[in-house]
Write a protein that holds these residues in place. Structure first.
Motif: not given
Length: 343
Positions: A252-258, A284-287
């Motif tokens: 997520s910090r690398a700018g990836v949409t999960l 909880a894992c931003s997915i």
């Protein structure tokens, strides 16, 4: 409402240091002997049934870190059922075939599948860190159908020549099984194709071998000029531990949409409790949950199938317990269709 697991509420998620051992070593140490897997889980008594089912032509492969998330002594563990050969694989079932989703008919040039408007899928590799027993490509002829052959030249020429393609999907096998240098070789070339605006990666590695998310991979993702989407694959909340949570935080910090896609599997996640807890743990894992697939009817997988009526009822129950953004779309892939089909 089924409460979310508190598993990750207190887990610090620092910037990843280089993992030791590195992911390649962990890959090499994956379990390939089903008898060893049973011994590790205290299930030696299941060996006789296993031996009857072991000659399916589809090898066992499972990382040890994934095995560590299984329940010791439980032959019905939902993670174990996804990777252990069963006698159901030996049964002939009407309507099940070796190419259930029409991959071969969708091929354009070697390693490129073009099923849907605006998108092209590259078979980046035939390698996976884990062999899921329900895999829809367990019979796929990877030796003849891999886009990485010839330094991607044929595949790239095809993409460059079709201006309708604005999204490239890396699939396999598992594309993140390739070295980061090989992935960079591909994306450096894709960056020169003006009409390709998005890169989508379908990978199970952040779930089953989260050590793959190392500093080199993150640096590659951060410098990609196109929008990047990573679709991971988790079917049960128990697959997601603190190592997976940390890897996803880095992505997520690398700018990836999960996003996540799951397969509805009998005895694995065909209950409202399992599906709700999976959605909560993913968030909880931003997915975000994306698709809940009805089983692709591939030969050797019929014992995993869940009836449509039950699947529809489960999703209706999810809508009553979760906000809409946590309810995945129930779909089926149909050979020759212009999109995934709602169920």
């Amino acid at each position: 409402m089924i409460p979310a697991s508190p598993l990750f509420s207190q887990i610090p998620l620092p910037r990843c240091a280089e993992k030791s051992p590195r992911w390649q070593q962990l890959w090499r140490e994956a379990i390939s002997d089903p008898l060893e897997l049973l011994r590790l889980l205290g299930l030696e008594a299941q060996a006789q049934e296993l031996l009857a089912a072991s000659d399916t032509g589809f090898a066992v492969r499972v990382p040890r870190g994934f095995v560590a998330r299984m329940r010791h002594g439980d032959p019905a563990d939902p993670l174990l059922l996804q990777v252990m050969p069963g006698i159901g694989e030996l049964l002939d079932a009407p309507g099940f075939s070796t190419d259930a989703v029409g991959d071969l008919a969708a091929g354009t040039v070697p390693g490129v599948l073009h099923k849907y408007a605006g998108r092209a899928l590259l078979i980046a590799t035939g390698s996976c860190a884990i062999n899921c027993r329900y895999c829809f490509r367990r019979h796929f002829p990877y030796a003849e159908q891999t886009a990485a052959a010839g330094h991607w030249r044929i595949a790239l020429d095809h993409l460059a020549g079709d201006s309708s393609i604005n999204e490239v999907i890396l699939s396999g096998g598992d594309p993140l099984s390739l070295s980061t240098a090989k992935l960079s070789e591909l994306t450096d070339a894709l960056a020169g194709i003006a009409h390709v605006r998005r890169l989508r990666i379908h990978s199970r590695l952040p779930i089953v071998l989260p050590q793959r998310v190392d500093q080199e991979l993150l640096a590659w993702l951060e410098r990609l000029p196109m929008q990047k989407i990573l679709v991971v694959h988790a079917n049960h909340a128990n697959e997601i531990d603190e190592t997976v949570a940390a890897a996803c935080a880095e992505l997520s910090r690398a700018g990836v949409t999960l996003l996540n896609q799951s397969v509805l599997l009998r005895r694995v996640n065909d209950s409202i409790g399992a599906l709700v807890e999976l959605s909560e743990r993913l968030l909880a894992c931003s997915i975000l949950p994306y698709y809940l697939h009805q089983l692709d009817r591939v030969a050797g997988t019929a014992h995993f199938e869940v009836a449509d009526a039950q699947a529809i009822e489960l999703v209706e129950q999810m809508r009553g317990l979760l906000p809409g953004y946590l309810v995945p779309r129930l779909v089926r892939e149909t050979a020759g269709a212009a999109s995934k089909q709602p169920v």
